[in-house]
Scaffold this active site. Structure first.
Site, PDB file in Angstrom:
ATOM      1  N   GLU A  19      46.764  47.920  36.673  1.00  0.00           N
ATOM      2  CA  GLU A  19      46.691  49.367  36.510  1.00  0.00           C
ATOM      3  C   GLU A  19      47.922  49.986  37.191  1.00  0.00           C
ATOM      4  O   GLU A  19      48.272  49.569  38.293  1.00  0.00           O
ATOM      5  CB  GLU A  19      45.426  49.939  37.149  1.00  0.00           C
ATOM      6  CG  GLU A  19      45.273  51.417  36.837  1.00  0.00           C
ATOM      7  CD  GLU A  19      43.964  52.022  37.351  1.00  0.00           C
ATOM      8  OE1 GLU A  19      43.214  51.354  38.066  1.00  0.00           O
ATOM      9  OE2 GLU A  19      43.727  53.176  37.023  1.00  0.00           O
TER      10      GLU A  19
ATOM     11  N   GLY B 196      44.271  50.621  47.616  1.00  0.00           N
ATOM     12  CA  GLY B 196      43.121  50.137  48.364  1.00  0.00           C
ATOM     13  C   GLY B 196      42.495  48.921  47.707  1.00  0.00           C
ATOM     14  O   GLY B 196      42.264  47.898  48.344  1.00  0.00           O
ATOM     15  N   ALA B 197      42.221  49.045  46.413  1.00  0.00           N
ATOM     16  CA  ALA B 197      41.555  47.960  45.692  1.00  0.00           C
ATOM     17  C   ALA B 197      41.586  48.259  44.203  1.00  0.00           C
ATOM     18  O   ALA B 197      41.949  49.358  43.798  1.00  0.00           O
ATOM     19  CB  ALA B 197      40.106  47.831  46.151  1.00  0.00           C
ATOM     20  N   MET B 198      41.198  47.256  43.417  1.00  0.00           N
ATOM     21  CA  MET B 198      41.280  47.407  41.964  1.00  0.00           C
ATOM     22  C   MET B 198      40.066  46.792  41.279  1.00  0.00           C
ATOM     23  O   MET B 198      39.665  45.679  41.579  1.00  0.00           O
ATOM     24  CB  MET B 198      42.580  46.739  41.473  1.00  0.00           C
ATOM     25  CG  MET B 198      42.789  46.819  39.984  1.00  0.00           C
ATOM     26  SD  MET B 198      42.910  48.557  39.441  1.00  0.00           S
ATOM     27  CE  MET B 198      42.251  48.395  37.790  1.00  0.00           C
TER      28      MET B 198
ATOM     29  N   ASN C  60      39.303  45.384  38.407  1.00  0.00           N
ATOM     30  CA  ASN C  60      39.386  44.449  37.284  1.00  0.00           C
ATOM     31  C   ASN C  60      38.003  43.897  36.940  1.00  0.00           C
ATOM     32  O   ASN C  60      37.242  43.528  37.819  1.00  0.00           O
ATOM     33  CB  ASN C  60      40.283  43.275  37.651  1.00  0.00           C
ATOM     34  CG  ASN C  60      41.515  43.722  38.382  1.00  0.00           C
ATOM     35  OD1 ASN C  60      42.284  44.514  37.851  1.00  0.00           O
ATOM     36  ND2 ASN C  60      41.678  43.269  39.612  1.00  0.00           N
TER      37      ASN C  60
ATOM     38  N   HIS D 275      33.017  51.814  45.506  1.00  0.00           N
ATOM     39  CA  HIS D 275      33.867  52.454  44.502  1.00  0.00           C
ATOM     40  C   HIS D 275      34.247  51.470  43.385  1.00  0.00           C
ATOM     41  O   HIS D 275      34.048  51.753  42.199  1.00  0.00           O
ATOM     42  CB  HIS D 275      35.119  53.010  45.181  1.00  0.00           C
ATOM     43  CG  HIS D 275      36.054  53.728  44.268  1.00  0.00           C
ATOM     44  ND1 HIS D 275      36.028  55.094  44.102  1.00  0.00           N
ATOM     45  CD2 HIS D 275      37.052  53.275  43.479  1.00  0.00           C
ATOM     46  CE1 HIS D 275      36.971  55.442  43.241  1.00  0.00           C
ATOM     47  NE2 HIS D 275      37.609  54.357  42.852  1.00  0.00           N
ATOM     48  N   GLU D 276      34.778  50.321  43.775  1.00  0.00           N
ATOM     49  CA  GLU D 276      35.228  49.362  42.750  1.00  0.00           C
ATOM     50  C   GLU D 276      34.045  48.826  41.960  1.00  0.00           C
ATOM     51  O   GLU D 276      34.124  48.656  40.742  1.00  0.00           O
ATOM     52  CB  GLU D 276      36.024  48.216  43.379  1.00  0.00           C
ATOM     53  CG  GLU D 276      37.199  48.639  44.258  1.00  0.00           C
ATOM     54  CD  GLU D 276      38.107  49.681  43.657  1.00  0.00           C
ATOM     55  OE1 GLU D 276      38.254  49.736  42.426  1.00  0.00           O
ATOM     56  OE2 GLU D 276      38.679  50.486  44.440  1.00  0.00           O
TER      57      GLU D 276
ATOM     58  N   HIS E 161      32.916  51.318  39.400  1.00  0.00           N
ATOM     59  CA  HIS E 161      33.839  51.370  38.259  1.00  0.00           C
ATOM     60  C   HIS E 161      33.383  50.452  37.135  1.00  0.00           C
ATOM     61  O   HIS E 161      33.760  50.657  35.979  1.00  0.00           O
ATOM     62  CB  HIS E 161      35.238  50.907  38.697  1.00  0.00           C
ATOM     63  CG  HIS E 161      36.179  52.019  39.087  1.00  0.00           C
ATOM     64  ND1 HIS E 161      36.261  53.207  38.404  1.00  0.00           N
ATOM     65  CD2 HIS E 161      37.109  52.097  40.065  1.00  0.00           C
ATOM     66  CE1 HIS E 161      37.202  53.972  38.960  1.00  0.00           C
ATOM     67  NE2 HIS E 161      37.726  53.315  39.977  1.00  0.00           N
TER      68      HIS E 161
HETATM   69  N1  TYR Z   1      41.780  52.055  40.109  1.00  0.00           N
HETATM   70  C1  TYR Z   1      41.948  51.806  41.511  1.00  0.00           C
HETATM   71  C2  TYR Z   1      40.840  52.545  42.234  1.00  0.00           C
HETATM   72  O1  TYR Z   1      39.785  52.063  42.362  1.00  0.00           O
HETATM   73  C3  TYR Z   1      43.185  52.300  42.083  1.00  0.00           C
HETATM   74  C4  TYR Z   1      44.461  51.584  41.772  1.00  0.00           C
HETATM   75  C5  TYR Z   1      45.387  52.179  40.963  1.00  0.00           C
HETATM   76  C6  TYR Z   1      44.761  50.402  42.372  1.00  0.00           C
HETATM   77  C7  TYR Z   1      46.624  51.618  40.747  1.00  0.00           C
HETATM   78  C8  TYR Z   1      45.993  49.824  42.181  1.00  0.00           C
HETATM   79  C9  TYR Z   1      46.921  50.446  41.367  1.00  0.00           C
HETATM   80  O2  TYR Z   1      48.137  49.886  41.190  1.00  0.00           O
HETATM   81  O3  TYR Z   1      40.945  53.649  42.621  1.00  0.00           O
END
Ligand code: TYR
Length: 883
Positions: free
Chosen positions: A124, A264-266, A268, A300-301, A304
Site C-alpha cells: 500500500e 505502524g502496520a499493514m 495485508n 485496527h489491522e 481492516h
Molecule cells: N493501511 C495501513 C493502516 O492500517 C497504513 C499503511 C499505509 C501502512 C501505507 C503502510 C503504508 O505504506 O493504516
C-alpha cells in the site's frame, strides 16, 4: 524520481479500468541482490471500455520477457508504464511477465525489501508495481496463488496471503511454499515474508464453531514479547464478531513483526505486517502507552479485514472509506476494552487530544485537504490525520445521528450491498442513511456529506439567553468556516451538538439532548429551566469543530467541578489554562497563575472521586503546539517560556499535593497494562516530574535522588522512563548519569534505544542560561554509533521528535534548527521519500511564525525545494508549503 513537474491525479478523472485481472499466479525466486519474479495474469477486457492498449504500472523493475497467450508480444515503455499496444484479441487472455527487482537496494521500504536477514513487502498504496508490472489500482481485484522459493537455511519461514497449499525441498539447499488466497483482493493487499522467524500460535473458535489458527511471527529472541499482541488479536476477533457480527473469514491469520517499516502496520489479507513497535512488548521494554498502542493497532489491522479488505476502496481518493471507518472501529474497540465509564472517557479525551494536536493544525495549514481529497501528486502524502482521525470523527457523527443500533444496522446493510466490491465514501454514507430512513442523517445526507468534501475545521459559536419568567433558555448556534487551499467559501456543515444544562451549583437543569445545526445559524429552545444555566455543549466532543461558547471563568469552574460529561469536565480545565497561557503569551497578563486557577487544579488533584488517569490529563497544561495553533502569528520561544513558568508555578504551589499524589499512586501489585494501573502510573510520573522541577529550582536533592533510584530499580518501563524524563526535563544534574544508566540497561534492545533517543530529542530547552543545550545534544546524537537514518523508527525517534515535538529547541533565532532540518531532508529523501515527506510537514505552519523565524524557515524551505532531483512526495509537500 522524475525530471519535470509531478503528475497530479484528480478524483474527477476516475474511469473504470479497461482491463480486469481476475487471477494471478506469482512465483518468486528470492535473492537479496536480484529476485526473479514470474507472473501469470489472467486478464479480461472490460466490455464497457473503449478498445485500447494495455498499460501496466512498474517502477524500479527490470523486465526480462513478456508473453501474451503463450507467445512473445511486443511492448514499449512510456514513463513508468509498460504498454502493450496490441494485446491478443478476445475477451480473455493470459499475460506472462518475467522481471527482476533488487530487494537489498530498496531503501524506500515500498515493494519487496530486506530488513535484517529477511524479505518483507509493503504494497500500500503503490508498492506492488515495484515488484512486478501490474494494474496497480485498488479496483482491480484478483485471486492470488503465490510460490516462494528461497534458501532454506537463511529463510526457513516462507509466508504469503491465504492458505498454505504445498511446501517442500528443492535442490541447492533451497525450499518452496505455495500459498493460495481464496478472496479476490487488490494488489495493495498482497504480501510475502521470507525470513528466519519463530511464532506464537493460538487456536480460536468463532461463533459458527469453526476453528482458526492465529500466529504472531517475530525474530528469534523476541517470542517472550508477543503475549500482549496475541491477547489483543484474540480480543479483536471476539469483539468484531460480538459488536458488528463480523467473524474471521480465514483458516489462518498471521501477524509478522519487522524492524524496518514506514508506518505502524499493514492489513495485508491474512498476513498483517507490523512495525515491531506495535507487536513487541514486555513490562521491562514497553510503556503503558506502548501496550495500549499495540492493542489499538492490532485491532485496527484486524478490523481492516472487513472494512478495507472485504470491501475496499474504488480509488485512493476514497482512502478514508477504509481508514476513517477502521480508526473509528479501533477507537470503539479500545473503549470497550477499557471497560469502566471513566476509563472510556479517558480514551475519548486522549483521542480528541491527538486529533487537535495533529489534525487541527493540518486543517489550518498548507496541506489542508478534505477527508476525501480531490487531487494528489503522491498518494503516500495523504495517509494523514485528516483522512484517518477526522475521517473517524465523520463516522462517529453518523453514529451519533442514527444511534448506536442504527449504526450497526447501517454496517450490516453496507456489507449486504458491497461485500467483495471496491466502493466510495458516498456508498458508505448512503448505506448508513438507507438503513435508518427518517433519521437525522437520512433527512440531510447531502449536506452531511460536506464533511467529506470541504476542508478546514468549522468554528461553532454558541450564545444563550435565559428568560427567568418563562423559565426558558434559548441557545443560538452559528457556524463559520475559514477558506482552505482551493476552497475559498464553504457551505454549512451538519453539526451534531450533544448538550445539557447545569445549574451554577452543579445540578442538572436539562438532561443531555442532541441538537443538530445544519444551517449558518439556528436557535434551540430549552423549556422548564429552573435557573440561569451553564451550558455544557459538544459533550464527548460530538463534532470536530472549534467551539466558542463565551463562558466566563466562573462557569468553566462550575463545569470543571461538576459536569457529568468527563470530556467537558476536562475541557473546562484546559480552557481555563489556555486562556491564561494565551494572555501571558500576548503579555496582556503577567506570567503568574492566579489563585482561582491554582485552587481549581488543587481540587482536581485532591478529589478522591476522580480517576488518576483523568487527573493526569486535567493537570497537564495544553501543549505548546496547541497554544501555537490558537494564534494567527506565534513565537515558539515565548510560548515555551510561558508554559514552562506556569509549570514551575504549579510545581511549587501544589508541592505538598504532588508529594501525596506520588505516594498514593505508586502501584505495588504486579505489573499489568490495565487502564486502572496505567492511570496511577501516569499520575505518579507527572507528580514526580513536578517534584523534580520544584526540587531543582529550590536546590533540594531529595526528589531527583528518588527519580534516579527509579531509573535504576524500576520494575517496568513506564516508571523507568517516567523517572528519566523527570530528570531530563527538569535539567537535574542527575540527568546525565541517569541517561547513561538507561542506555546500559537497554542492552541494545532497539525499541528501548529508540526511547532513549526520543527523550533526549524532546528534552525541554532550558530558559535563560543553558538555552540551546537540548538542541546541541540532539544534534550531537546524529553521530552516536546507535543512530541510523535508514531505520525509520530510529530516524523518527531523533529527528522527528526534535523538529516536531520540541518547538523551543527547533525554532531558533539563529536558524540552526532549520539548517538541521534542511540537511536531514536532503539525506532522507535520497533514502526514503515517504519518510522525508513526513519530515517536510514540520514546516506546514511556517507562515504563521513570528519573525525572525518566518523568514529563516522560508529560506530553508526554498533551499530544499530548489534541489533538482527531489522525490514527488517531497516536492508535493514543499510545493504546497511555498504556494
Ligand atoms: N493501511 C495501513 C493502516 O492500517 C497504513 C499503511 C499505509 C501502512 C501505507 C503502510 C503504508 O505504506 O493504516
Amino acid at each position: 524520481m522524475r525530471e519535470g513537474p509531478a503528475i497530479v491525479v484528480h478524483r474527477q478523472d476516475y474511469a473504470a479500468p479497461a482491463y480486469w485481472i481476475r487471477k494471478v499466479e506469482l512465483c518468486f525466486d528470492l535473492d537479496p541482490v536480484k529476485t526473479i519474479v514470474s507472473s501469470k495474469l489472467h486478464i479480461e477486457r472490460n466490455p464497457a471500455a473503449e478498445p485500447q492498449p494495455l498499460k501496466l504500472h512498474g517502477e524500479d523493475v527490470t523486465v526480462l520477457r513478456v508473453m501474451a497467450a503463450g507467445e512473445s508480444v511486443s511492448f514499449r515503455h512510456e514513463d513508468k508504464l509498460l504498454v502493450i499496444d496490441n494485446p491478443p484479441a478476445g475477451e480473455q487472455f493470459v499475460l506472462e511477465i518475467r522481471n527482476t527487482c533488487s530487494p537489498e537496494k530498496n531503501t524506500q521500504l515500498s515493494g519487496l525489501y530486506t530488513s535484517g536477514s529477511g524479505f518483507f513487502t509493503q504494497c500500500e498504496a503503490e508498492g506492488f508495481r515495484r515488484i512486478t508490472y501490474f494494474l496497480d489500482r485498488p479496483d482491480v481485484m484478483a485471486v492470488y496463488t503465490v510460490t516462494l522459493r528461497a534458501d532454506k537455511k537463511k529463510y526457513p519461514v516462507l509466508l504469503s496471503n491465504g492458505n498454505l497449499v504445498e511446501q517442500g525441498e528443492l535442490d541447492n539447499g533451497r525450499h518452496f511454499a505455495v500459498w493460495h488466497d481464496p478472496f479476490p483482493k487488490p494488489s495493495y493487499l498482497f504480501a510475502l515474508v521470507a525470513a528466519d522467524l519463530v511464532c506464537r500460535e493460538q487456536k480460536i473458535r468463532t461463533r459458527a464453531g469453526k476453528e482458526h489458527l492465529l500466529q504472531v511471527f517475530v525474530r528469534r529472541g523476541d517470542l517472550g514479547k508477543t503475549e500482549h499482541a496475541m491477547a489483543s488479536l484474540v480480543a479483536s476477533v471476539v469483539w468484531d464478531e460480538a459488536r458488528f457480527g463480523l467473524p474471521l473469514d480465514l483458516e489462518r491469520f498471521m501477524i509478522v513483526a519487522v524492524e524496518d517499516f514506514n508506518m505502524g502496520a499493514m492489513e495485508n489479507k491474512g498476513l498483517n505486517i507490523f512495525n515491531t513497535k506495535y507487536v513487541l512488548a514486555s513490562p521491562a521494554t514497553a510503556t503503558d502507552v506502548d501496550f495500549a498502542g499495540i492493542e489499538s493497532v492490532v485491532g485496527h489491522e484486524y478490523f481492516h479485514n472487513w472494512t478495507g479488505n472485504r470491501i475496499t476502496c474504488r480509488d485512493w481518493f476514497q482512502l478514508s472509506l477504509k481508514e476513517g471507518l477502521t480508526v473509528f472501529r479501533d477507537q470503539e474497540f479500545s473503549m470497550d476494552m477499557a471497560g469502566a465509564p471513566s476509563a472510556r472517557a479517558v480514551k475519548r479525551i486522549e483521542d480528541v487530544r491527538a486529533l487537535r494536536a495533529s489534525q487541527f493544525p493540518e486543517d489550518a495549514g498548507a496541506m489542508a485537504h478534505p477527508v476525501r481529497p480531490d487531487s494528489y501528486a503522491a498518494i503516500d502524502n495523504f495517509y494523514t490525520p485528516t483522512v484517518y482521525e477526522k475521517g473517524a470523527e465523520v463516522v462517529r457523527m453518523m453514529q451519533t445521528l442514527v444511534g448506536r443500533q442504527g449504526f450497526e444496522r447501517g454496517i450490516t446493510l453496507y456489507f449486504e450491498r458491497h461485500d467483495g466490491q471496491a466502493v466510495t465514501c458516498d456508498d458508505f454514507a448512503q448505506a448508513i442513511a438507507d438503513a435508518n430512513p427518517g433519521s437525522e442523517l437520512a433527512t440531510r445526507l447531502e449536506s452531511f456529506k460536506r464533511w467529506y468534501s470541504q476542508a478546514g475545521t468549522p468554528r461553532l459559536k454558541a450564545r444563550g439567553v435565559y428568560d427567568a419568567e418563562a423559565r426558558r433558555y434559548t441557545l443560538t448556534l452559528a457556524q463559520t468556516a475559514l477558506p482552505s487551499p482551493g476552497q475559498p467559501t464553504k457551505e454549512p456543515f451538519v453539526i451534531p451538538v450533544l448538550a445539557a444544562l447545569l445549574g451554577r451549583d452543579g445540578r442538572t437543569l436539562a438532561a443531555e439532548r442532541l441538537l443538530v445545526l445544519d444551517s449558518a445559524e439556528q436557535q434551540f429552545v430549552f423549556d422548564e429551566v429552573d435557573a440561569e444555566p451553564v451550558p455544557s455543549l459538544l459533550r464527548g466532543f460530538s463534532a470536530p469543530v472549534i467551539l466558542d461558547d463565551g463562558l466566563a471563568d466562573a462557569e468553566l469552574l462550575t463545569l470543571l467541578a461538576h459536569d457529568s460529561d468527563a470530556f467537558n469536565r476536562w475541557e473546562a480545565g484546559q480552557r481555563l489554562a489556555l486562556a491564561r497561557l494565551l494572555a501571558a503569551v500576548a503579555e496582556t497578563a503577567p506570567v503568574t497563575l492566579d489563585e482561582a486557577f491554582v485552587e481549581a487544579m488543587r481540587s482536581v488533584l485532591r478529589d478522591p472521586a476522580l480517576d488518576p488517569a483523568f487527573k493526569e490529563m486535567a493537570l497537564t497544561l495544553p501543549s505548546e503546539g496547541y497554544v501555537a495553533e490558537q494564534l494567527a502569528t506565534f513565537d515558539p520561544q515565548r510560548i515555551h517560556a510561558v508554559r514552562e513558568q506556569f509549570r514551575e508555578q504549579l510545581a511549587s504551589a501544589l508541592h505538598a499535593d504532588w508529594a501525596v499524589a506520588f505516594e498514593a499512586n505508586l502501584v505495588r501489585e504486579g505489573y499489568a497494562p490495565t487502564p486502572a494501573q496505567a492511570g496511577r502510573r501516569a499520575l505518579a510520573n507527572l507528580a514526580l516530574a513536578m517534584l523534580c522541577l520544584h526540587s531543582v529550582r529550590s536546590g533540594n536533592p531529595v526528589w531527583p535522588g528518588r527519580a534516579y533510584q527509579r531509573v535504576k530499580d524500576a520494575s517496568n518501563m513506564t516508571d523507568r522512563i517516567g523517572a528519566l524524563a523527570a530528570l531530563v526535563h527538569s535539567h537535574s544534574e542527575l540527568a546525565e548519569p541517569a541517561l547513561e544508566r538507561f542506555h546500559a540497561i537497554a542492552g541494545g534492545e532497539p525499541l528501548v534505544v529508540d526511547k532513549w533517543f526520543a527523550l533526549q530529542a524532546q528534552a525541554s530547552e532550558p530558559l535563560g542560561a543553558g538555552q540551546g543545550r537540548s538542541f546541541a545534544r540532539a544534534k550531537a546524537l546524529l553521530k552516536h554509533p546507535d543512530f541510523s537514518l535508514k531505520n525509520p523508527n530510529r530516524a523518527r525517534s531523533l529527528i522527528f521528535q526534535l523538529c516536531m515535538n520540541n518547538p523551543a529547541a527547533f525554532h531558533r533565532a539563529d536558524a540552526a534548527g532549520y539548517v538541521f532540518w534542511a540537511e536531514r531532508m536532503f539525506e532522507l529523501d535520497a533514502i526514503n521519500p515517504q519518510v522525508a515527506a513526513r519530515l517536510a510537514r514540520v514546516m506546514d505552519r511556517w507562515t504563521a511564525l513570528a519573525e525572525p523565524y518566518r523568514s529563516a524557515a522560508r529560506e530553508a524551505l526554498v533551499r530544499v525545494a530548489a534541489k533538482p532531483d527531489l522525490s514527488d512526495d517531497v516536492r508535493e509537500v514543499l510545493g504546497r508549503a511555498l504556494e
